[in-house]
Every structure is written in C-alpha cells, then in structure tokens.
Design a protein around this motif. Structure first.
Motif, PDB file in Angstrom:
ATOM      1  N   PRO A  11       0.833  -1.207   0.000  1.00  0.00           N
ATOM      2  CA  PRO A  11       0.000   0.000   0.000  1.00  0.00           C
ATOM      3  C   PRO A  11       0.868   1.258   0.000  1.00  0.00           C
ATOM      4  CG  PRO A  11       0.126  -0.902   2.212  1.00  0.00           C
ATOM      5  CD  PRO A  11       0.846  -1.874   1.309  1.00  0.00           C
ATOM      6  N   LEU A  12       0.285   2.352  -0.446  1.00  0.00           N
ATOM      7  CA  LEU A  12       0.960   3.644  -0.432  1.00  0.00           C
ATOM      8  C   LEU A  12       0.478   4.461   0.752  1.00  0.00           C
ATOM      9  CD1 LEU A  12       0.678   4.697  -4.192  1.00  0.00           C
ATOM     10  CD2 LEU A  12       2.487   3.386  -3.080  1.00  0.00           C
ATOM     11  N   LYS A  13       1.347   5.309   1.243  1.00  0.00           N
ATOM     12  CA  LYS A  13       1.012   6.208   2.340  1.00  0.00           C
ATOM     13  C   LYS A  13       1.731   7.527   2.077  1.00  0.00           C
ATOM     14  CE  LYS A  13       1.769   6.789   7.320  1.00  0.00           C
ATOM     15  NZ  LYS A  13       2.399   6.204   8.511  1.00  0.00           N
ATOM     16  N   MET A  14       1.070   8.650   2.341  1.00  0.00           N
ATOM     17  CA  MET A  14       1.685   9.954   2.131  1.00  0.00           C
ATOM     18  C   MET A  14       1.706  10.738   3.441  1.00  0.00           C
ATOM     19  SD  MET A  14       0.941  12.821  -0.810  1.00  0.00           S
ATOM     20  CE  MET A  14      -0.750  13.172  -0.380  1.00  0.00           C
ATOM     21  N   ILE A  15       2.860  11.317   3.760  1.00  0.00           N
ATOM     22  CA  ILE A  15       3.011  12.187   4.925  1.00  0.00           C
ATOM     23  C   ILE A  15       3.297  13.585   4.395  1.00  0.00           C
ATOM     24  CG2 ILE A  15       4.304  12.685   7.028  1.00  0.00           C
ATOM     25  CD1 ILE A  15       5.029   9.682   7.116  1.00  0.00           C
ATOM     26  N   THR A  16       2.460  14.547   4.769  1.00  0.00           N
ATOM     27  CA  THR A  16       2.558  15.911   4.252  1.00  0.00           C
ATOM     28  C   THR A  16       3.220  16.839   5.253  1.00  0.00           C
ATOM     29  OG1 THR A  16       0.555  15.593   2.942  1.00  0.00           O
ATOM     30  CG2 THR A  16       1.207  17.863   3.387  1.00  0.00           C
ATOM     31  N   ARG A  17       4.081  17.720   4.729  1.00  0.00           N
ATOM     32  CA  ARG A  17       4.712  18.753   5.542  1.00  0.00           C
ATOM     33  C   ARG A  17       4.624  20.093   4.803  1.00  0.00           C
ATOM     34  NH1 ARG A  17       8.135  16.209   9.305  1.00  0.00           N
ATOM     35  NH2 ARG A  17       6.833  14.583  10.165  1.00  0.00           N
TER      36      ARG A  17
END
Length: 195
Positions: free
Chosen positions: A73-79
């Motif tokens: 699976p893909l996961k995105m962490i935003t900053r």
C-alpha cells in the motif's frame, strides 16, 4: 471530490512508474511505500499545495484499492514548507530521517525545490517535483535522483515568447514584467539572448 486534469492527478499516475522502476518484488508486501510530500500548505500559495495533496490522496486511494504497488500500500506524509527553502529542507530531512519515507515529492517554490533537490542528491533519495518550474532544477542542478512532472519554465515562459518576438521586435525596446525569483529570472534569459 471532483477530479480535474491537474499536476496532482498526473503525479498519481507517475507514482506507479517510479515505484515499478525502483522497488523490487522482494520488499515486504505489508510494509507501505511512504511518500514524503513537502509543499506550501499555508500562505499565499497554499491553494497549490492543498490541491496537489488532495490529488495525491485520490491517486493513493485508487492505487491501494487496486492492491497497491507490487502488493504494497501507499502512504503519504505531508509537511508545510511555508514557501521557505530552509523550512522545506528541514521538513525534507525530518521526513527522510525521522519518518523514513521512501521518496520525496512536492514543492511549488523553485527555491524550495532546489533546496530539497540538493538534499535528495546528497542522500540519494528520489525527489519528484510536481510544480516548481525553474529550469536549473533539471538543467544546471540535474542529478539522477530528481524527476519532474511540471513544465520547465524556460521553454514555456522564455523561448516561446523569444521566438515569437524575434523577427518583428528585434530592434524594439521590450519590457518584461515577471516574478522576481528563480523561475522568473530564468525565464528572462532566452528573451535577453534571442531578442
């Protein structure tokens, strides 16, 4: 959420290509592929960061619903880079070292893009640029870890007007109003050279 033909959606499709090229089948099927998304999420350019993040999340949901990438699976962490190169670099470092992201993406500011790109080169970490348009990102400062899905400003904002104006306006005085930063300055180089 309404879909549009934006850099964000194109970026989602491009994620697949990047993953297929750089991640092997030997990776754990359960461990997510983590994307570190560094973008302007506040301030005057936040509309681009917010819409890019939304497009990325749509793409991630669709890819994960179809089984992920190579079973992961893909996961995105935003900053939020706050349109500041130092802040963008700090966030990229934290995403890489603290969050252990697999690659970095984002940036609208070319100055932030250059900062993150230089860091990605040193750390041998992939960096996918989705909006920053400075030609120096993929010309003078090109390296094997940087990819772009955005246009390069020089051909689009620089060469095309120079070609259009070259014959009829060669001996005329031309005033250009543009952005006083990396992309705007790079876009003027072909005009100065060709007219």
């Amino acid at each position: 959420m309404k879909r549009s033909k934006s850099y964000s959606i194109v970026g989602g499709a491009f994620f697949i290509i990047v993953f297929l090229a750089f991640f092997s089948l030997a990776q754990s099927a359960e461990k997510p592929i983590v994307i570190g998304f560094v973008h302007s999420m506040s301030g005057p350019m936040s509309m681009y960061g917010i819409s890019s993040e939304a497009g990325g999340q749509i793409a991630i949901e669709e890819i994960n619903a179809a089984g992920g990438v190579l079973g992961r699976p893909l996961k995105m962490i935003t900053r939020d880079d706050k349109l500041n190169p130092e802040v963008g670099l700090r966030e990229a470092k934290d995403l890489t070292l603290g969050e252990k992201v697999d690659f970095l993406s984002g940036t609208i500011s070319s100055a932030v893009g250059l900062s993150v790109s230089n860091y990605a080169k040193r750390e041998k970490k992939l960096f996918l640029i989705n909006i920053s348009q400075s030609s120096s990102l993929t010309e003078e400062n090109f390296h094997r870890y940087v990819f772009r899905i955005a246009t390069n400003a020089v051909p689009y904002w620089g060469y095309a007007p120079a070609l259009a104006l070259a014959d009829k306006w060669k001996d005329k005085k031309i005033v250009s109003l543009g952005f006083d930063y990396e992309t705007g300055k790079n876009s003027l180089k072909p005009l100065r050279k060709n007219i």
